[in-house]
Design an enzyme around this catalytic site. Sequence first.
Site, PDB file in Angstrom:
ATOM      1  CE  LYS A 235      -3.852   1.771   2.911  1.00  8.79           C
ATOM      2  NZ  LYS A 235      -4.625   1.447   4.141  1.00  8.79           N
TER       3      LYS A 235
ATOM      4  CB  SER B 288      -7.906   3.331   3.312  1.00 12.36           C
ATOM      5  OG  SER B 288      -7.032   2.669   4.202  1.00 12.36           O
TER       6      SER B 288
ATOM      7  CB  SER C  92      -7.950   0.441   6.126  1.00  8.23           C
ATOM      8  OG  SER C  92      -8.629   1.667   6.195  1.00  8.23           O
TER       9      SER C  92
END
Lengths: 503, 486
Positions: free
Chosen positions: A83, A158, A182
Amino acid sequence: MRSYAEICRLTVRQLMDALSSGSLTSVEITEGYLASIAAQNGTINAFLEVYEADARNEAAASDARRAEGNPLSPLDGIPIALKDNMLVAGHTCACASRMLQDFVSPYDATVTQRLRAAGMVILGRLNMDEFAMGSSNENSAFGVCRNPWATDRVPGGSSGGAAAAVAAGMVPAALGSDTGGSIRQPASFCGVTGVKPAYGNVSRYGLVAFASSLDQIGPLCKTAEDAALIMGVIAGHDRRDATSDAALPTRFGLDARDDLTGLTIGLPKECFGEGLSMPVYHAVMAAAEALRAMGAKVVDVSIPSLPYALSAYYVLSSAEASSNLARFDGVRYGYRVKEYADLDELYRRSREEGFGLEVKRRIMLGTFALSSGYQDQYYQKAQQARELLRHEFGLALAGCDALLTPVAPTCAYRLGEKTADPMQMYMGDLYTVPANLTGLPCVSVPCGLAEEDGASLPVGMSLTGARESLQTLLSIASAYEQRQKPNAGIHPYDRLLKGVTKA
Amino acid sequence: MSWEMVIGLETHVELSTQSKIFCGCRTDFGAEPNTHVCPVCMALPGALPVFNEKVLTYAAMAGYALNCHVHHVSRFDRKNYFYPDLPKAYQISQFYRPICEHGHLTVQTAAGERKIGITRIHIEEDAGKLVHDEKQGTMLDMNRCGVPLIEIVSEPDIRSAEEAVLYLRKVRAILTYIGVSDCRMNEGSLRCDVNLSIHKAGEPFGTRTEMKNLNSFQSVERAIQAEFERQVAAVEAGEEIVQETRRYDQKTGKTSSMRRKENSADYRYFPDPDLPEVRLTDDEMARIRAAIPALPDERRDSYMNTYGLSAYAAEQLTAERWLAEYFEEAASVAKTPIAVANLMQGEVFALMSARATEAEKQGRTAPEGRESLPIAPKNLAQLADMMADGRVNSSMGKKIVAALFVEDQQPEAYAAAHELFTVGDDTALLAAVSQAMESNPDMVESYRKGKTNVEKALMGKAMAITRGKADAQRLADLLRQALTEE
């Protein structure tokens, strides 16, 4: 020799075995995934950047090590992606924000170092909601990411890029971060397995902080077994993170049995009421039934303070974020407005232009919650709610090995469906935030499809356990996955990987 | 009834640990800008603080030495504000749960002993330094970011500028004794904020103002006096004192407003989630206590009892640890320790301050601490004994100290080489007396006519004939005899 499309369907476990037996090389695997990214990323937008040259070099070096009989670990040569909020030295780490779009990290995060030490090949950085604030990946400054199952839908957030990339076969495993769900919610939306480890199990050093007391890094993979393998690489005490907990497990070898006799699974009744969509409810209840059929005892439990979790979470996470994001002031690095009259204007306009709407909303919320005169009402009250939740989860887990809940109240929704109403978006985190507030490990496991809103979409179930219980949770998840094969026959690999061929 | 000032001091002291408080960077003063930095102290994204346990030991030591209650558990909080010298945009400090509370120290004022309360001592990190350059604009040096500090907050117990300076000197003495800081105001390792209000005896305290970052004892003293006078004048003119931060200007000797309270920041303190609570066990506390050496008050009392020094002299010689240790070493080899004390307080201190002034004029950094006194203690002891025995008189003594300051050596040998020993035998002294009288018959005549005050002038003449080396008392006796004979 297998086709790229075949390679991209393999699990980490299968890739590991193929590398070990010599039936595949790291270069072949890496090329396969690079081809998959090249074919799909234009649509999915899961990768913000692909480290093609580095990845090829790392793969070749891995093959050389293996040829000499010196692989760094069983996972040596297996690709992974991160990420966009974990630092990789020499590469941009933007947190999907305009604020950091030109920030090149001078150092490796601890997880990055550990992946390297295991010989894993880093393919690139993955799309996300800006600074990990959001539940749909729509808050990225670099474009939305799309759900591989239905590209008119969000992948969740996210860590949307991480979940989408794994689901689409663009990478076999990814690291996400989870502050309020997330990792788990996008895993659920994209039909992959996601792990939010116990707080302190994985070092946060080099993870750009959102809410320090809640953030944890964890894997998103095709299976629980794969997640256990990746956890084995990244977990463990780190002296550079003072919140890292040396008492937590670092090995996650799974029980081979698929008999769950002797295990008790609790269903918190507060998680099965109002707000939960019926198709999701039925899918999770069916999973509970399956676990019972495998021998587990399934019981009802209660966490009376659960209704306070969401408010507590938004107060605390925003409060910490308002302080953590203050360093992005345009002075030393990051976005700086070109013209300014004085220091005040430099700060104000750099932040105004560098941050997106949702980030600014959270900073303002958090600043307010901490300001003098309001701190008692908001921040302190939220801390009390957090203590209460810890206590109640402790009580519930005293009689259970795991708590089973939905991951999210709905399946993946349409792009743009909830962007106009942030409250509506926040409500979707109802079932995931308690694990962050309590610091408990939690696994999101695919549990089939739900017919929702005219589409057939993946559903996730969530297993939460005591602080040291991740191995047990992964064992239950793995047993469930092997017995139920929740994605078998329904995962759209054939469609997705159709165009992935050798150049 | 007259106005009285009420002062509380906040003293920031940099701790002399090798590495910074939350990372491994070095803390040395004066390095090239931005060479002692890392992702943590530069506040790069993703960096996390890890507490340097040495800081805890030093802070607890300071707490014990200042008679505080040291807590088993303390905790770090974030103090949030934007400023370019603060890269995280928050300072890690201890707001809610400081490590030490409820202490005190005592100072000797002209009016006697005064006890000054210490509210709390907390641990925090220093900020960086902004360097203003006409051409390049404002630049940031982050070497100082993360240097460990303790902030010592006094009760509003101080009632004069003199007391404030005595308090600061005592803080410095104690902290240098226990070795947790070098307390150099010129290098910023000791800095002081002054909170001041006025009132009349028996009435409640007025509104206080704060003066920040005073960096010498002199500016503390002058700032207090200036602000006191300003407040008195304002109140007597019927004006109201507003709570604000004021700046003291060394050039004008006046204070001026910097920031009003209503414009002051809301720091939004909250517990730093990156750092767990800090704990001290009973064992650790016991070890820290045991490591504290004899403190200035204890040594002062022992000098008074052992060597018969006055309270004032003993306080002066214990003002800094190196000074006390120097004195103790010299006194231990001297036959007359009190002579060592007298010599140090007189000529030695004068030479030290002259050297410092000289260095300042030339824009050099004056040597500090033990380096500011370039004479071996045994040599100073020998000289003190020589003076106490009368083997050299006081003016020759001064000459020798000055010579030793330039080049340290055995005073005995120096005095011999330069023939500085006291001339004490009567033959030589009588010859000097006769010569002085013969060369100045008019003075002798005046004396004999009753103008006895010319005796001093004749004494000077006779002394000059011995080139200043005469035993002054004996010479005076012989001169008197010669003048009154006939």
